[in-house]
Design a protein around this motif. Structure first.
Motif, short mmCIF file in Angstrom:
data_model
loop_
_atom_site.label_atom_id
_atom_site.label_comp_id
_atom_site.label_asym_id
_atom_site.label_seq_id
_atom_site.Cartn_x
_atom_site.Cartn_y
_atom_site.Cartn_z
N PHE A 1 0.89 -1.17 0.00
CA PHE A 1 0.00 0.00 0.00
C PHE A 1 0.92 1.21 0.00
O PHE A 1 1.63 1.38 0.98
N GLY A 2 0.91 1.99 -1.01
CA GLY A 2 1.75 3.21 -1.03
C GLY A 2 3.18 2.88 -0.63
O GLY A 2 3.84 2.07 -1.26
N THR A 3 3.63 3.48 0.48
CA THR A 3 5.03 3.27 0.88
C THR A 3 5.22 2.02 1.73
O THR A 3 6.34 1.60 1.98
N PHE A 4 4.12 1.41 2.20
CA PHE A 4 4.26 0.22 3.05
C PHE A 4 4.21 -1.04 2.21
O PHE A 4 3.35 -1.18 1.34
N CYS B 1 3.49 -2.27 11.87
CA CYS B 1 4.45 -3.19 11.24
C CYS B 1 3.77 -4.16 10.28
O CYS B 1 4.44 -4.89 9.54
N GLY B 2 2.43 -4.22 10.32
CA GLY B 2 1.73 -5.07 9.35
C GLY B 2 0.97 -6.25 9.95
O GLY B 2 0.53 -7.14 9.23
N LYS B 3 0.78 -6.25 11.28
CA LYS B 3 0.12 -7.38 11.95
C LYS B 3 -1.33 -7.55 11.47
O LYS B 3 -1.75 -8.64 11.11
N SER B 4 -2.08 -6.45 11.49
CA SER B 4 -3.50 -6.56 11.09
C SER B 4 -3.64 -6.85 9.61
O SER B 4 -4.59 -7.52 9.19
N THR B 5 -2.70 -6.35 8.82
CA THR B 5 -2.72 -6.67 7.39
C THR B 5 -2.53 -8.16 7.20
O THR B 5 -3.24 -8.81 6.42
N PHE C 1 -2.15 -15.36 18.00
CA PHE C 1 -2.43 -14.23 18.89
C PHE C 1 -1.57 -13.05 18.46
O PHE C 1 -0.34 -13.15 18.41
N ILE C 2 -2.22 -11.94 18.13
CA ILE C 2 -1.50 -10.78 17.60
C ILE C 2 -1.44 -9.70 18.68
O ILE C 2 -2.47 -9.35 19.28
N GLY D 1 6.85 -4.94 8.11
CA GLY D 1 6.28 -5.80 7.07
C GLY D 1 7.05 -7.07 6.79
O GLY D 1 6.72 -7.82 5.88
N ARG D 2 8.10 -7.33 7.60
CA ARG D 2 8.93 -8.54 7.39
C ARG D 2 8.92 -9.38 8.67
O ARG D 2 8.73 -8.84 9.76
N ILE D 3 9.20 -10.69 8.52
CA ILE D 3 9.39 -11.53 9.70
C ILE D 3 10.84 -11.36 10.14
O ILE D 3 11.77 -11.76 9.44
#
Ligand SMILES: Nc1ncnc2c1ncn2[C@@H]1O[C@H](COP(=O)(O)OP(=O)(O)OP(=O)(O)O)[C@@H](O)[C@H]1O
Length: 351
Positions: free
Chosen positions: A11-14, A35-39, A188-189, A209-211
């Protein structure tokens, strides 16, 4: 539960770019806000479509961009518990609970309504409207509705973030009980390492956005100790307090811990930071700290610019932290004998 994931989404810059395989029943996804958990949750559940990648759950391919597979959310049988439960305002608690159950194929209905109501202790709420439920009651109904949809995997997306500490620990018990009673694994997030340690066995640490790592919550807590302003948090479940002169004494590890909080509960969880433990080579003549424990160094580890010292105090274990210079002066090595001094006020009751 075995989950194989390769996902890309921008999404855009993420950009989210993750590849992992994880096995277990109590998995954590841990990382800071944004960091992208909900994504990741919405991609796993099929609420958003990745740009590319694949998702396979227990051998079944739910998504594969190359193979043109994209199972719709209802076929994935992945239930989500959100931070705030989205209950239907025009329906009673019972109707809310039964909403997903009625839509679930009869062959997949393994969760029994009455057992679930008992596990979550919501029998007295069934005929109520959802309007005037307390925050904790709403969350229990939200968990119940998701569990009754008979998912094969639960995604718990920050389910404790909107709750105060007291309520948080009640909901933790209900989440664990529901997952165990109906044998539903969960992911569990959370951004809370403490919650990870209480709720999970294996954690995927997410960063931008990375592991960034896959480890146990205990390993993560130790690796973050030296960088964290709160240090390593020792979690102590203590019971049967004795009241002495306005403080409580709990039996622990074959000795006693004196804690200044006077609680009314027979059992409680306490936290103690590694920063609040002072190590001494010899027994002092007199000391203001109310706890002086004789310990053996069970292990040491490095974290940031600190040395973590795992102490065996009788049958109890504690992690303290010192700077390397102090570790040298005290001659800290596995097997060395030390005294640990802890103020009675250093313990914080969590529940
Ligand atoms: N639909 C969208 N459109 C544009 N940007 C988005 C969209 N969804 C998420 N993002 C961005 O993607 C990044 C990751 O968001 P995400 O909600 O997954 O993070 P998070 O780790 O769950 O954060 P938090 O803990 O605060 O909920 C954020 O920068 C967010 O602004």
């Amino acid at each position: 539960m075995e989950l194989h994931v390769t996902l890309n989404k921008s999404f855009g810059t993420f950009s989210l770019d993750m590849a992992f395989t994880v096995q277990g029943e109590r998995i954590g996804v841990f990382g800071p806000s944004g960091c992208g958990k909900s994504t990741l949750v919405s991609l796993l559940a099929g609420l958003q479509q990745p740009d590319s990648g694949s998702i396979s759950l227990d051998g079944e391919v739910l998504y594969d961009s190359h193979g043109g597979i994209n199972a719709p959310p209802e076929q994935r049988r992945i239930g989500i518990v959100f931070q705030r439960p989205y209950l239907f305002p025009h329906m009673s608690v019972k109707a809310n609970l039964l909403y997903g159950f009625k839509r679930c194929a009869a062959a997949n209905r393994t969760v029994d309504f009455d057992s679930l109501v008992e596990v979550l202790q919501i029998g007295h709420l069934l005929s109520r409207s959802v309007h005037n439920l307390s925050g904790g009651e709403k969350q229990r109904v939200g968990i119940g509705r998701t569990v009754l949809s008979n998912p094969r995997l639960l995604l718990l997306d920050e389910p404790l973030s909107a709750l105060d500490d007291n309520l948080k620990f009640q909901i933790i018990d209900y989440l664990k009980a529901a997952s165990a009673a109906f044998r539903i694994p969960y992911i569990f997030i959370s951004h809370s390492l403490l919650e990870m340690r209480i709720m999970t066995d294996r954690v995927l640490a997410v960063s931008a956005g990375r592991i960034a790592a896959q480890a146990t919550a205990e390993e993560l807590a130790r690796s973050q100790m030296g960088r964290s302003p709160i240090g390593y948090i020792n979690l102590l479940r203590l019971d049967k307090p004795r009241r002495i002169n306005g403080v409580s004494a709990y039996a622990w590890g074959g000795t006693e811990l004196v804690i200044s909080t006077v609680g009314d509960r027979p059992e409680a969880l306490f936290e103690l930071s590694s920063k609040d433990i002072i190590l001494l080579k010899q027994h002092p003549d007199a000391i203001s700290a109310r706890n002086l424990l004789e310990c053996i160094v069970a292990d040491t580890f490095h974290s940031g610019n600190k040395v973590g010292v795992e102490l065996a105090c009788g049958d109890g274990k504690l992690v303290a932290e010192v700077v390397p210079e102090a570790a040298r002066e005290l001659g800290i090595a596995r097997g060395s004998r030390l005294f640990a001094a802890i103020k009675a006020s250093a313990f914080r009751r969590l529940e």
